[in-house]
Enzyme design. Structure first.
Site, PDB file in Angstrom:
ATOM      1  N   CYS A 125     -28.491  -3.755 -38.043  1.00  0.00           N
ATOM      2  CA  CYS A 125     -29.315  -3.572 -36.853  1.00  0.00           C
ATOM      3  C   CYS A 125     -30.734  -4.046 -37.139  1.00  0.00           C
ATOM      4  CB  CYS A 125     -29.313  -2.097 -36.445  1.00  0.00           C
ATOM      5  SG  CYS A 125     -30.237  -1.730 -34.947  1.00  0.00           S
ATOM      6  N   ASP A 126     -31.258  -4.851 -36.259  1.00  0.00           N
ATOM      7  CA  ASP A 126     -32.601  -5.428 -36.286  1.00  0.00           C
ATOM      8  C   ASP A 126     -33.387  -5.279 -37.583  1.00  0.00           C
ATOM      9  OD1 ASP A 126     -31.973  -6.218 -33.797  1.00  0.00           O
ATOM     10  OD2 ASP A 126     -33.685  -5.324 -32.802  1.00  0.00           O
ATOM     11  N   CYS A 197     -25.793  -6.374 -31.446  1.00  0.00           N
ATOM     12  CA  CYS A 197     -25.811  -7.101 -30.177  1.00  0.00           C
ATOM     13  C   CYS A 197     -25.282  -8.522 -30.381  1.00  0.00           C
ATOM     14  CB  CYS A 197     -27.216  -7.141 -29.616  1.00  0.00           C
ATOM     15  SG  CYS A 197     -27.871  -5.512 -29.182  1.00  0.00           S
ATOM     16  N   GLU A 447     -41.631  -3.233 -29.495  1.00  0.00           N
ATOM     17  CA  GLU A 447     -41.116  -4.400 -28.789  1.00  0.00           C
ATOM     18  C   GLU A 447     -40.955  -4.061 -27.317  1.00  0.00           C
ATOM     19  OE1 GLU A 447     -37.444  -5.332 -30.795  1.00  0.00           O
ATOM     20  OE2 GLU A 447     -36.279  -4.460 -29.183  1.00  0.00           O
ATOM     21  N   SER A 473     -38.189  -8.155 -28.317  1.00  0.00           N
ATOM     22  CA  SER A 473     -36.819  -8.140 -28.809  1.00  0.00           C
ATOM     23  C   SER A 473     -36.324  -9.574 -28.923  1.00  0.00           C
ATOM     24  CB  SER A 473     -35.928  -7.373 -27.832  1.00  0.00           C
ATOM     25  OG  SER A 473     -34.563  -7.634 -28.085  1.00  0.00           O
TER      26      SER A 473
END
Length: 567
Positions: A125-126, A197, A447, A473
């Site tokens: 994740c990010d 995502c 973000e 994002s």
């Protein structure tokens, strides 16, 4: 295995005075044979904070099998993750970028404290991806990075959708272009599996970076999270780290070089990747003692063609890239056209060029050939001018126009802006300015996907521009410029803008200017920038005190100092 003297972990296991240490190890079920082997940390961000991380525990278990099969003793541990999705559009987002530093620091603490001999890192994740890569660079022990994989796209009315569609759907409901019932159906359809995502947002961008930079096993980045092949991949990661340990390298600082960082920048540009890479690559470079700034990132972006047609600006998602051969297709196409350094060393011990030699050619749809590029320069541009002298980032992939001019509409925080956007009381042609959201001023550099997706969903995505010293994002699209440096809290010009000031943006020329003379800017600066932040405590207080500017990676320590045990 070879000579045990070379194992760092022997400081915890060998000798009379280590009797209590061995007792603790026996308390965990280890016998003499296991204690005699090298100890390999297997770290994940597994947990139920976000769907990205929910498949990592099973992958870690497979990596442990690979470590054991190759003669090591795996030691599993976990660290944190902050969901950008669930922290979006409220004060919780202040902790997202902070979590990158916490991840790197916590992995360092465990590996150094227990003197582990090697490391297999899983992230999904990010901020978890750059956080793990920063830890690998800082520790410089034998290490392999493994991305946990993306979610499969959902299907809604015959088309592929991602969670971004649900964000933009909120705006569409506000304008009457979608019913609440349809939005509810989309909500249930857009994220059908665990995994990150599906579009070329921050997680998939940094996953591609891990392969292009050489820290990950070839073919790992685009393999979906729910595919069974991930078990074999994870086992191979465990075996690979043992091979690196036995061979004495290559270590992360052998792999992370100026050339490999340029390769990473090129893969971001070629795929229309997340603007957050412009923040994370300088931070990774910082960990190995390299000065690699937004200027260096901009130089590579400007010379790299955009060849992958990926969401949010394009049509396809990670699964589509996997099905045509993975990120290796993009790497090989760029290499063949002279846009990458093929001689860079990778964790496999082979060069980047060797790793992708058998990769297929671009399919012409998901990934185009370089001569047939979507655009001649990258999908991300660094803008400069009197408004952002140290740079700002704009994702141009998918934009219909590269220029914008309009009066400023200034907000002192994301919340102030969000209220106006929700009420739709802003005008087309405006340049919306959100300040005091930088690394230090936020603190935490939130973000703005909540705001940008709402604007886009309202049909205003390219009818207004948005400028902020906060982040965006990887899913953001539209004329959205972030990471404005210096930020308002560091006396940046973004803090001097007033309602009605004319702002000009030209992505083709890579410029952003406010129509004010140097004298007027100086007069406003002399009046001072009014701080908006209240008192802090806890993690945010420490972060705000330590964090540096965004164009240098928003890092919190002085760089690559050799730790006592590494001498």
């Amino acid at each position: 295995m070879g000579d045990p003297v070379k194992y760092r972990s022997r400081i915890t296991t060998d000798g009379l005075d280590r009797t209590p240490h061995r007792a603790f190890l026996r308390g965990m079920g280890l016998d003499d044979a296991a204690i005699a082997k090298p100890f390999i940390g297997v770290v994940t961000t597994a947990g139920e904070m976000t769907p990205c991380n929910m498949g990592l525990a099973e992958q870690a278990a497979a990596a442990k099998i690979g470590v054991e099969a190759a003669g090591g003793t795996p030691r599993e541990f976990t660290t944190i993750a902050v969901s950008d999705g669930l922290s979006m559009n409220h004060a919780g987002m202040k902790f997202s970028l902070v979590s990158r530093e916490i991840i790197a620091d916590s992995v360092e603490a465990v590996v150094r404290a227990h003197a582990y001999d090697g490391l297999v890192c899983f992230a999904a994740c990010d901020k978890t991806l750059p956080g793990m890569m920063m830890a690998m660079a800082r520790l410089n022990v034998p290490a392999v990075f493994t991305y946990g994989g993306s979610a499969l796209p959902g299907t809604f009315r015959g088309r592929n959708v991602t969670v971004l569609d649900s964000y933009e759907g909120v705006g569409a409901v506000m304008t009457g272009d979608m019913t609440e019932a349809d939005l509810a159906a989309l909500e249930h359809a857009c994220l059908p599996t665990v995994g990150a995502c599906a579009g070329q947002f921050t997680a998939n961008t940094m996953a591609m970076v891990s392969e292009a930079m050489g820290l990950a096993i070839p073919g790992s980045a685009m393999l979906p999270a729910v595919y069974s092949q991930r078990q074999a991949l994870a086992r191979r990661a465990g075996e690979t780290v043992m091979a690196v340990l036995e061979d004495g390298g290559p270590l992360p600082r052998d792999i992370i070089t100026r050339k490999s960082l340029e390769n990473a920048c090129a893969i971001v540009a070629a795929t229309g990747g997340s603007t957050n890479a412009g923040l994370h690559l300088p931070a990774i470079a910082h960990e190995v003692g390299l000065a690699f700034t937004l200027d260096d990132v901009a130089e590579v972006f400007a010379r790299t063609p955009h060849i992958a047609d990926l969401k949010p600006g394009g049509r396809f998602v990670a699964k589509d890239v996997f099905e045509i051969g993975g990120v290796q297709v993009v790497i090989k196409a760029l290499l063949d056209a002279g846009h990458l350094h093929g001689e860079c060393l990778t964790v496999t011990g082979a060069t980047l060029a060797d790793n992708v030699a058998a990769a297929p050619d671009p399919d012409g749809s998901v990934v185009r050939s370089v001569p047939n590029a979507i655009s001649a320069t990258g999908g991300v541009v660094v803008l400069r001018g009197n408004l952002c002298p140290d740079g700002a980032l704009l994702k141009v992939a998918g934009l219909s126009s590269l220029t914008f001019e309009g009066p400023a509409l200034v907000f002192e925080s994301e919340e102030d802006c969000m209220r106006v956007v929700q009420e739709r009381s802003y005008q087309p042609g405006s340049v919306i300015v959100i300040r005091n959201e930088g690394p230090k001023g936020g603190p935490g550099m939130r973000e703005m996907l909540g705001v940008t997706a709402l604007i886009y969903g309202q049909g205003m995505g390219e009818k207004v521009a948005l400028l902020t010293d906060g982040r965006f994002s990887g899913a953001t699209r539209g004329m959205c410029i972030g990471y404005a440096s210096p930020e308002a809290a560091m006396n940046g010009a973004i803090g001097l803008v007033r309602n009605g000031d004319l702002i000009r943006i030209d992505a083709a020329a890579a410029t952003i200017e406010v129509d004010l003379t140097e004298d007027e800017l100086a007069n406003r600066a002399a009046q001072g920038i009014k701080p908006t932040r209240g008192p802090l405590a806890g993690a945010l207080e420490k972060y705000a005190a330590l964090v540096g500017p965004a164009n240098l990676g928003a890092v919190t320590h002085s760089g690559n100092l050799v730790w006592e045990r590494d001498k």
